[in-house]
Structures are given as structure tokens and as C-alpha cells.
Design a protein around this motif. Structure first.
Motif, mmCIF file in Angstrom:
data_model
loop_
_atom_site.group_PDB
_atom_site.id
_atom_site.type_symbol
_atom_site.label_atom_id
_atom_site.label_comp_id
_atom_site.label_asym_id
_atom_site.label_seq_id
_atom_site.Cartn_x
_atom_site.Cartn_y
_atom_site.Cartn_z
ATOM 1 N N ASN A 1 0.833 -1.188 0.006
ATOM 2 C CA ASN A 1 0.017 0.051 0.020
ATOM 3 C C ASN A 1 0.941 0.982 -0.037
ATOM 4 O O ASN A 1 1.566 1.583 1.144
ATOM 5 C CB ASN A 1 -0.727 -0.036 1.326
ATOM 6 C CG ASN A 1 -1.694 1.181 1.329
ATOM 7 O OD1 ASN A 1 -1.846 1.926 0.561
ATOM 8 N ND2 ASN A 1 -2.449 1.336 2.444
ATOM 9 N N PRO A 2 1.140 1.811 -1.232
ATOM 10 C CA PRO A 2 0.595 1.535 -2.282
ATOM 11 C C PRO A 2 1.189 0.218 -3.181
ATOM 12 O O PRO A 2 2.377 -0.037 -2.766
ATOM 13 C CB PRO A 2 0.641 2.541 -3.195
ATOM 14 C CG PRO A 2 1.743 3.450 -2.729
ATOM 15 C CD PRO A 2 1.835 3.165 -1.273
ATOM 16 N N ALA A 3 0.619 -0.508 -3.877
ATOM 17 C CA ALA A 3 1.130 -1.438 -4.430
ATOM 18 C C ALA A 3 2.598 -1.234 -5.345
ATOM 19 O O ALA A 3 2.354 -0.283 -6.004
ATOM 20 C CB ALA A 3 -0.033 -2.278 -5.334
ATOM 21 N N ARG A 4 3.436 -1.903 -4.992
ATOM 22 C CA ARG A 4 4.789 -1.790 -5.849
ATOM 23 C C ARG A 4 5.159 -3.217 -6.521
ATOM 24 O O ARG A 4 4.829 -4.193 -5.849
ATOM 25 C CB ARG A 4 5.855 -1.426 -5.083
ATOM 26 C CG ARG A 4 5.737 0.024 -4.277
ATOM 27 C CD ARG A 4 6.989 0.363 -3.362
ATOM 28 N NE ARG A 4 6.655 1.832 -3.012
ATOM 29 C CZ ARG A 4 5.804 1.981 -1.976
ATOM 30 N NH1 ARG A 4 5.079 1.333 -1.302
ATOM 31 N NH2 ARG A 4 5.777 3.078 -1.550
ATOM 32 N N ARG A 5 5.651 -3.115 -7.709
ATOM 33 C CA ARG A 5 6.273 -4.416 -8.284
ATOM 34 C C ARG A 5 7.504 -4.973 -7.571
ATOM 35 O O ARG A 5 8.465 -4.338 -6.989
ATOM 36 C CB ARG A 5 6.850 -3.937 -9.654
ATOM 37 C CG ARG A 5 7.119 -5.127 -10.515
ATOM 38 C CD ARG A 5 7.218 -4.951 -11.876
ATOM 39 N NE ARG A 5 7.724 -5.879 -12.732
ATOM 40 C CZ ARG A 5 8.785 -5.821 -13.590
ATOM 41 N NH1 ARG A 5 9.443 -5.067 -13.615
ATOM 42 N NH2 ARG A 5 9.049 -6.859 -14.250
ATOM 43 N N LEU A 6 7.148 -6.332 -7.197
ATOM 44 C CA LEU A 6 8.076 -7.297 -6.486
ATOM 45 C C LEU A 6 8.913 -7.867 -7.495
ATOM 46 O O LEU A 6 10.167 -8.462 -6.873
ATOM 47 C CB LEU A 6 7.394 -8.184 -5.690
ATOM 48 C CG LEU A 6 6.345 -7.383 -4.581
ATOM 49 C CD1 LEU A 6 5.856 -8.628 -3.776
ATOM 50 C CD2 LEU A 6 7.192 -6.623 -3.649
ATOM 51 N N GLY A 7 8.364 -8.199 -8.632
ATOM 52 C CA GLY A 7 9.190 -9.203 -9.374
ATOM 53 C C GLY A 7 8.565 -9.611 -10.660
ATOM 54 O O GLY A 7 7.438 -9.100 -10.992
ATOM 55 N N ARG A 8 9.148 -9.966 -11.729
ATOM 56 C CA ARG A 8 8.828 -10.336 -12.992
ATOM 57 C C ARG A 8 7.936 -11.645 -12.704
ATOM 58 O O ARG A 8 8.138 -12.433 -11.850
ATOM 59 C CB ARG A 8 9.818 -10.688 -13.903
ATOM 60 C CG ARG A 8 10.555 -9.635 -14.380
ATOM 61 C CD ARG A 8 11.653 -9.909 -15.494
ATOM 62 N NE ARG A 8 12.257 -8.842 -15.820
ATOM 63 C CZ ARG A 8 12.095 -7.833 -16.620
ATOM 64 N NH1 ARG A 8 11.143 -7.860 -17.342
ATOM 65 N NH2 ARG A 8 12.900 -6.826 -16.866
ATOM 66 N N ARG A 9 6.990 -11.922 -13.525
ATOM 67 C CA ARG A 9 6.091 -13.142 -13.676
ATOM 68 C C ARG A 9 6.705 -14.091 -14.697
ATOM 69 O O ARG A 9 6.859 -13.743 -15.679
ATOM 70 C CB ARG A 9 4.539 -12.907 -13.727
ATOM 71 C CG ARG A 9 3.791 -13.884 -13.551
ATOM 72 C CD ARG A 9 2.286 -13.723 -13.221
ATOM 73 N NE ARG A 9 1.594 -14.750 -13.553
ATOM 74 C CZ ARG A 9 0.422 -15.078 -13.931
ATOM 75 N NH1 ARG A 9 -0.365 -13.776 -14.191
ATOM 76 N NH2 ARG A 9 -0.027 -16.050 -14.070
#
Length: 154
Positions: free
Chosen positions: A146-154
């Protein structure tokens, strides 16, 4: 003593695809549900919403007007979509011109109790449970927080 206006939850004016399963009680009205979808109990899907084929919407989700969800998506329990951004400092109070749309791509999974503000989400995105998405997610991957952040590639 005054009596309130009473409205009942129900399913009305819905365009269903083939082999759709819904678990009542739910409140679906004026929306489109694609082929092979599942809609869980205690869910509200409002008018003008379009849900693509093979998408699952779990219990207690709220999908408001101006939301489009792609094919093969998963919407977790208690996910809330928001179309009113309080641009005037408070609720729009019925002024629909102040509402904003949300577009969800295909193969998107949204974890339980996430909140999705008016955004665009690319294909092949995973959103962690409890996340708050406040900005467009334009790159496939896993997002959380919160807020959403990118953690990694899918």
C-alpha cells in the motif's frame, strides 16, 4: 413511524455467457458475464461491468460501474473496486462525470481484500492480498503493498 424504501438483492438484466455459475445471494444487475465464469456469494456487480470468459469472482467482492475485467482472471474474496476518487474532496454524490474507469487485462489475479482504484492493469499481473492499487500497472509481474509496488517479474 416512517417505512424505508426496500430493495432486494437479486440478478436482473444480466447478459450471461454459457456455463456460468453463480452462488446466491448476490446482486448482479445490468452487467455482462462471459462464458464459464464463477461468481461467488455476497458479491455485487453493477451495471455496465464486463467480465471476460473463465474469470472467477470470489465471495464478498464489489465490482462497481466502469470496470472491465479480462479473460482468465481471479478476483479474490473481498476485493473492492473504486470508481469515485473524491476529486472534489468528498464523494461525487451521484455526479457520474467525476467517476473514473478501471480496465483489468487478461490472466490477472487479485488477492483477497485488495482495493483497486481507477487504474489500468496489464495482462499477466498478480496483486497480493490486501494491496491497494493506486496507479496503472503497465508491466507484467507481481505487485503488493500500500500502495502496490512491483516485487518481481512473472
Amino acid at each position: 413511524m416512517n417505512q424505508p424504501d426496500r430493495y432486494q438483492a437479486g440478478v436482473r438484466d444480466v447478459e450471461f455467457g454459457a456455463r456460468v455459475k453463480i452462488v446466491e445471494p448476490c446482486n448482479l444487475y445490468g452487467c455482462q458475464i462471459g462464458d464459464d465464469c464463477f461468481i461467488g456469494p455476497f458479491t455485487e456487480i453493477q451495471k455496465g461491468v464486463r467480465i471476460g470468459a473463465r474469470t472467477r469472482v470470489q465471495s464478498h467482492a464489489f465490482v462497481c460501474e466502469l470496470v472491465t475485467i479480462g479473460d482468465d482472471c481471479f478476483i479474490g474474496h473481498g476485493v473492492m473496486f473504486i470508481n469515485d476518487t473524491f476529486t472534489t474532496g468528498g464523494p461525487a454524490r451521484g455526479r457520474k462525470e467525476l467517476w473514473r474507469e478501471t480496465k483489468i487485462g487478461s490472466r490477472v489475479s487479485i488477492g483477497s481484500n485488495a482495493t483497486i482504484m481507477p487504474v489500468r492493469i496489464a495482462d499477466d499481473v498478480v496483486i497480493g492480498a490486501g494491496s491497494v492499487v493506486t496507479k496503472d500497472l503497465t508491466v507484467a509481474g507481481t505487485y503488493a503493498g500500500n500502495p502496490a509496488r512491483r516485487l518481481g517479474r512473472r
